[in-house]
Design an enzyme around this catalytic site. Structure first.
Site, PDB file in Angstrom:
ATOM      1  CG  HIS A   1      52.626 -18.766  22.661  1.00  0.00           C
ATOM      2  ND1 HIS A   1      52.193 -19.635  21.679  1.00  0.00           N
ATOM      3  CD2 HIS A   1      53.358 -17.828  22.024  1.00  0.00           C
ATOM      4  CE1 HIS A   1      52.656 -19.242  20.506  1.00  0.00           C
ATOM      5  NE2 HIS A   1      53.360 -18.153  20.684  1.00  0.00           N
TER       6      HIS A   1
ATOM      7  CE  LYS B   1      50.458 -33.495  25.262  1.00  0.00           C
ATOM      8  NZ  LYS B   1      49.984 -32.461  24.367  1.00  0.00           N
ATOM      9  NE  ARG B   2      56.559 -26.901  28.031  1.00  0.00           N
ATOM     10  CZ  ARG B   2      55.847 -26.261  28.954  1.00  0.00           C
ATOM     11  NH1 ARG B   2      56.269 -26.238  30.202  1.00  0.00           N
ATOM     12  NH2 ARG B   2      54.740 -25.626  28.631  1.00  0.00           N
TER      13      ARG B   2
ATOM     14  CE  LYS C   1      52.788 -28.842  28.017  1.00  0.00           C
ATOM     15  NZ  LYS C   1      51.934 -28.444  26.888  1.00  0.00           N
TER      16      LYS C   1
ATOM     17  CB  THR D   1      51.138 -27.516  17.571  1.00  0.00           C
ATOM     18  OG1 THR D   1      52.304 -27.701  18.383  1.00  0.00           O
ATOM     19  CG2 THR D   1      50.791 -26.039  17.500  1.00  0.00           C
TER      20      THR D   1
ATOM     21  CE  LYS E   1      53.576 -30.550  15.528  1.00  0.00           C
ATOM     22  NZ  LYS E   1      54.475 -30.273  16.653  1.00  0.00           N
TER      23      LYS E   1
END
Length: 810
Positions: A352, A540-541, A546, A648, A652
């Site tokens: 991942h 998100k985390r 990110k 992911t 969504k």
């Protein structure tokens, strides 16, 4: 399940009386939740038992998905949806004066995961059951989740997430299925029947007790199992004597800590040791339990790969490999070569990440002491693997050291996972290519047949049908119901993207979802937001790659421009953030503080309140995501190219008609291929450009900041008292990460391109029909990102399973 509303109300009221001794008018929302849950579980229990019996009788091949996380969210609404009773129950309760939405709020989000890894596992379980595959989850029943996040004075504060405080309506404790897991001790070797045998002496035994949760397939009498293990002290122990009472208490506390917290802080030795304990506990308990089920088939173990598939979700469950070897050799009496062949054919592995810090490594001394027999097996695997490498690559010491499972006094779990499995998959096309060409290139050269791609997916049942019922109903009214079981048929919406009547309905649903979220924000954050503004969302985390930092720096720039350029005409924007930072991740927590500091400044400035609002919604969770995602206009997917394996959340948002602003990273690439770059807002460096910068060392962030006046201004505002700083130097660590420490994630380098993309969003949003057309096309093209497609590919290409005999589509 229920013939009609009157039948439901009769059964429901009867259960209230029989289970709680209450009449409907006396029942609390919590009472209603528990009674509804027990009714569904009782109904599903018949199918659950029949499914398990069928697996055994038909000897179906079964998949066991090992994951340290299963972020399953709340189950009441999802289970009602899957048994086709959601709308009937909703309307029936309304007639009794009860809001189903308020009832759902009584359920705690299961504290079994943190982010995308765990949510993916949950989506996979849903698809396995809904497609009729025999596929189950194996994990840990954490007493406490990651943490409950509170924002106090702008800072993240972690409180215990006691999600089991009111019990768990969905689980069944199975003490009759318990197994023992052993730690520490010493290994004794002895000869028996001409063969060397191994036994562990003086080990500490831990009892693993399973808690089973039914995983209900959509519209089908097919129920799989999520089995979560809880650690309990062994009662029959030498420590359990009056003279050593306190020793037993210490042992008991130590044991219970194994399943107490998700991701204990591993910055210190004890925390790292506990993580390793957790991983072996899950792997050993799971493998023992699965093999006990296999034994009932009365087949030789060389048939194990024909009937069982072990899947490793990231490196956390990699100890499945040596544990299976231990049982095959030490208990079943197989020779090494036979056991190894069985193991490799049974195990498969999903990678991942390309982040080196996420590819787990354990100190040799820790593994060898805590798991002496397991370490011996890993050592033998490494010895034989390196011998093969030496023969194949004579003299290439660098390659051998890079590929070795044990090197530099560390056990490398990703290397073990690759060597000990028959399949290694990435989770998006770009990610898989990076693994093959860069991160795992030597392994790909050695085992090209093992590497494959399986782009992630999400369950459209939860993330569209349940989270966005009005949009789901519009889709059904427009193209029929077949899309529910064949999500690829969402593509039939394409001809309606330009239809004015359909656009109006689509736009009205988005507006209603925004009003709902705005009401939640007012109630929980005390901030009034404009539903007609652009809802721009990044949830998100929290991690450097990110790039929540890039987002908030750009917000600072917009504020600066609004304050100093009276002619600037900005379409009203509401920026929404949600994220948890790991408790020991200092830099991430500083970014949360920065976001909240900027939000406070902007939200209290009356001169910009009609144009700009910033929210950080605390304690981001699955249930909160279900409120946010259907309301989003813009989806921020802005990771440094090459760093996000897939994502992911991006799928969504796409499915719910949000437009993506993103880099060409992870599954964003495939999303762009499906919907067209003209219906997204793509910006920034490409993965190969990032890689070249890392290789060449030619990136000069200070020069970039000096050459862009906008960027120079916001960077300096990080460290000088003014609009965004409470005191001088509050955000020096962030400032230094950008200018003094090389801007590892290219925040400054991508800023200009990112600002241009946001300007394009501003221009596009002014044309409502054109924007809505893009949004409809995003929904229409999202069907390929259903986890049903992903699981079908896993089933065919990796696990070799088919839907169980007698399974049908409703």
């Amino acid at each position: 399940m229920f013939d009609n509303k009157e039948a439901f109300k009769s059964i429901f009221q009867r259960n209230l009386i029989s289970k709680l001794g209450k009449l409907p008018e006396e029942a609390t929302l919590d009472d209603v939740y528990h009674v509804l849950g027990s009714m569904i579980r009782e109904y599903a229990g018949h199918d659950w038992a029949a499914s398990n019996q069928g697996f055994k009788q038909r000897q179906d091949k079964q998949v066991y998905y090992f994951s340290l996380e299963f972020l399953i969210g709340r189950l009441l609404g999802n289970n009602l949806l899957n048994v086709n009773e959601l709308e009937l129950v909703r309307s029936s309760l309304a007639e009794l004066g009860i809001s189903l939405e308020q009832v759902e709020e009584q359920e705690s989000d299961a504290g079994l995961g943190n982010g995308g890894l765990g949510r993916l596992a949950a989506c996979f379980l849903d698809s396995l059951a809904s497609l009729g595959y025999a596929g189950h989850g194996c994990g840990i029943r954490y007493k406490y989740g990651l943490f409950e996040q509170k924002i106090i004075n702008g800072n993240q504060v972690e409180l215990p997430d006691n999600w089991l405080d009111k019990g768990n309506e969905w689980e069944v404790r199975r003490p009759d299925k318990k197994v023992e897991v052993q730690f520490w001790g010493r290994v004794e070797a002895y000869e028996q029947d001409g063969r060397m045998q191994f036994a562990t002496r003086d080990a500490e035994s831990v009892v693993a007790v399973p808690y089973d949760t039914p995983v209900i397939g959509y519209g089908q009498p097919h129920v799989n199992t999520l089995r979560l293990w809880s650690a309990e002290p062994k009662r029959e122990t030498s420590l359990d004597t009056p003279s050593n009472y306190y020793g037993y208490l210490d042992y008991s506390r130590s044991v219970e800590s194994i399943s107490e917290f998700l991701y204990p802080d591993d910055s210190q030795y004890e925390g790292k040791l506990l993580r390793l304990k957790q991983q072996y506990f899950m792997c050993s308990a799971g493998v023992q339990s699965i093999l006990r089920t296999f034994n009932k088939l009365d087949l030789p173990y060389d048939r194990l790969p024909d009937k069982v598939a072990f899947h490793i979700n990231d490196t956390h469950p990699t100890l499945v490999i040596p544990e299976l070897m231990r049982i095959l050799i030490d208990i079943q009496g197989y020779g090494w070569d036979e056991a190894w062949d069985i193991t490799v054919r049974t195990v498969s592995y999903t990678n991942h990440t390309t982040l080196s810090e996420a590819l787990e490594k354990w100190p040799v001394s820790m593994v060898s002491k805590l798991l002496p027999r397991i370490y011996m097996i890993i050592e033998e695997i490494n010895k034989r693997f390196c011998a093969m490498l030496i023969e194949r690559y004579p003299g290439d010491q660098n390659r051998i050291e890079q590929m070795a499972i044990i090197a530099n006094d560390q056990v490398r779990m990703a290397n073990l996972a690759i060597v000990g499995s028959h399949s290694v998959n990435g989770v998006a096309a770009l990610h898989t290519e990076i693994l093959k060409e860069r991160e795992m290139a030597p392994f790909y050269a050695l085992y090209p047949e093992r590497f494959n791609n399986k782009t992630n997916g999400i369950t459209h049942r939860r993330w569209l049908m349940h989270a966005n019922p009005k949009l789901s109903a519009l889709i059904t009214d427009t193209i029929g119901t077949d899309w529910i079981t064949q999500p690829g048929l969402l593509n039939e919406l394409v001809p309606y993207a330009g239809d004015a009547a359909f656009q109006q309905q689509f736009h009205a649903i988005k507006r209603a979802n925004k009003e709902r979220l705005a009401a939640y924000i007012l109630d929980h954050a005390g901030v009034t937001v404009n539903p007609d503004s652009i809802f721009d969302v990044q949830v998100k985390r929290l991690h450097g790659y990110k790039r929540q930092l890039l987002n908030i720096l750009h917000v600072m720039h917009l504020y600066n421009r609004l304050k100093h350029d009276a002619s600037y005409d900005l379409v009203p924007r509401t920026f929404i953030f949600g994220a948890k930072a790991a408790p020991s991740y200092y830099f991430a927590k500083k970014i949360i503080k920065l976001i909240n500091t900027v939000a406070d400044t902007i939200n209290q400035d009356r001169s910009v309140q009609d144009h700009l609002k910033v929210l950080f919604l605390e304690n981001y969770s699955v249930s909160l995501a279900e409120k946010i995602i259907p309301a989003a206009d813009v989806s921020e997917q802005i990771s440094t190219a090459g760093k996000e394996a897939s994502g992911t959340g991006n799928m969504k948002f796409m499915m719910n008609g949000a437009l993506t602003i993103g880099t060409m990273d992870g599954a964003n690439v495939e999303m762009a291929e499906q919907v067209g770059e003209e219906n997204m807002f793509i910006f920034g460096l490409r993965a190969e450009e990032v890689s070249e910068y890392y290789r060449s060392g030619q990136y000069r962030p200070r020069e970039v900041a000096q050459q862009d006046e906008r960027l120079g201004q916001v960077v300096e505002q990080l460290v000088h008292p003014g609009a965004f700083c409470c005191r001088d130097g509050e955000f020096w660590d962030i400032y230094d990460s950008l200018l003094a420490h090389g801007d590892e994630y290219f925040v400054l380098r991508d800023f200009a391109s990112y600002a241009d993309a946001h300007a394009a969003i501003d221009a596009a949003y002014r044309d409502v029909p054109a924007w809505t057309r893009k949004a409809v096309l995003n929904t229409a093209k999202s069907g390929i990102f259903s986890s049903d497609r992903t699981i079908s590919e896993y089933a065919t290409d990796i696990w070799g399973i088919e839907p169980v005999s007698g399974f049908w589509r409703g």
